[in-house]
Write a protein that holds these residues in place. Structure first.
Motif, PDB file in Angstrom:
ATOM      1  N   ALA A  16       0.851  -1.185   0.000  1.00 33.49           N
ATOM      2  CA  ALA A  16       0.000   0.000   0.000  1.00 33.49           C
ATOM      3  C   ALA A  16       0.888   1.237   0.000  1.00 33.49           C
ATOM      4  O   ALA A  16       1.973   1.237   0.600  1.00 33.49           O
ATOM      5  N   VAL A  17       0.445   2.271  -0.674  1.00 29.88           N
ATOM      6  CA  VAL A  17       1.259   3.479  -0.798  1.00 29.88           C
ATOM      7  C   VAL A  17       1.653   4.016   0.581  1.00 29.88           C
ATOM      8  O   VAL A  17       0.855   4.067   1.497  1.00 29.88           O
ATOM      9  N   HIS A  18       2.913   4.320   0.721  1.00 29.47           N
ATOM     10  CA  HIS A  18       3.517   4.865   1.950  1.00 29.47           C
ATOM     11  C   HIS A  18       3.394   3.942   3.171  1.00 29.47           C
ATOM     12  O   HIS A  18       3.586   4.393   4.294  1.00 29.47           O
ATOM     13  N   LYS A  19       3.105   2.666   2.969  1.00 24.50           N
ATOM     14  CA  LYS A  19       2.956   1.753   4.100  1.00 24.50           C
ATOM     15  C   LYS A  19       4.197   1.760   4.985  1.00 24.50           C
ATOM     16  O   LYS A  19       4.096   1.772   6.210  1.00 24.50           O
ATOM     17  N   TYR A  31      -6.531  -1.090   3.746  1.00 26.21           N
ATOM     18  CA  TYR A  31      -6.193  -1.992   2.647  1.00 26.21           C
ATOM     19  C   TYR A  31      -6.510  -3.450   2.947  1.00 26.21           C
ATOM     20  O   TYR A  31      -6.755  -4.230   2.026  1.00 26.21           O
ATOM     21  N   THR A  32      -6.545  -3.825   4.200  1.00 20.46           N
ATOM     22  CA  THR A  32      -6.952  -5.194   4.536  1.00 20.46           C
ATOM     23  C   THR A  32      -8.397  -5.400   4.095  1.00 20.46           C
ATOM     24  O   THR A  32      -8.740  -6.418   3.489  1.00 20.46           O
ATOM     25  N   ILE A  96      -1.074   2.793  -9.218  1.00 24.89           N
ATOM     26  CA  ILE A  96       0.283   2.306  -8.979  1.00 24.89           C
ATOM     27  C   ILE A  96       1.181   3.521  -8.828  1.00 24.89           C
ATOM     28  O   ILE A  96       1.211   4.407  -9.672  1.00 24.89           O
ATOM     29  N   HIS A  97       1.904   3.576  -7.728  1.00 29.06           N
ATOM     30  CA  HIS A  97       2.846   4.671  -7.478  1.00 29.06           C
ATOM     31  C   HIS A  97       4.242   4.089  -7.510  1.00 29.06           C
ATOM     32  O   HIS A  97       4.595   3.254  -6.685  1.00 29.06           O
ATOM     33  N   GLU A  98       5.019   4.502  -8.483  1.00 27.25           N
ATOM     34  CA  GLU A  98       6.380   3.999  -8.604  1.00 27.25           C
ATOM     35  C   GLU A  98       7.311   4.853  -7.753  1.00 27.25           C
ATOM     36  O   GLU A  98       7.271   6.084  -7.823  1.00 27.25           O
TER      37      GLU A  98
END
Length: 141
Positions: A16-19, A31-32, A96-98
């Motif tokens: 997940a972004v910035h997890k 996200y879960t 999607i964040h690369e």
């Protein structure tokens, strides 16, 4: 497709972004829950929430104090929340964040300015959306 992303998440190939970097920025998305969701669900605003959003063009624009780097999405979501907008997670949508290197604008000086701007922004926003209309979100008084 979502199933492919969920598989990659389970395998630890994407997250997940910035997890790992700033988990609370996307914590309300849950996200879960998203992994198995088949219907939309609303989430409550939490301080520093900065989801990627889809919205109508006529919603309040980004505050110009946050041009460049820092506070742009956070301030926008804060104001949308104060204005009564409901955040809804769409179960089959994702971005999607690369990972990339920090931009040249990401400096200590810019972060100091962003936090000073944040303080005045919260004060201004709370004044616009009076306590009688909607209380400030938890952690943002």
């Amino acid at each position: 497709e979502k199933e492919a992303i969920v598989t990659l998440m389970k395998e630890g190939k994407v997250e997940a972004v910035h997890k790992s970097k700033f988990a609370r920025a996307h914590a309300p998305t849950d996200y879960t829950r998203w992994r198995t969701a088949s219907t939309e669900y609303a989430v409550a605003y939490e301080s520093e929430y900065e989801p990627y959003i889809l919205c109508r063009r006529d919603v309040v624009p980004y505050d110009l104090r946050f041009m460049g780097y820092g506070g742009d999405k956070t301030s926008h979501i804060y104001e949308l929340s104060r204005g009564g907008h409901v955040m809804v997670v769409i179960p089959h949508a994702f971005a999607i964040h690369e990972h990339h290197a920090a931009g040249s604008w990401s400096s200590a000086q810019n972060w100091t300015r962003a936090w000073m701007d944040w303080t005045s922004f919260v004060d201004d926003t709370n004044e616009m959306y009076t306590p009688q209309s909607r209380p400030p979100p938890k952690g943002c008084v």
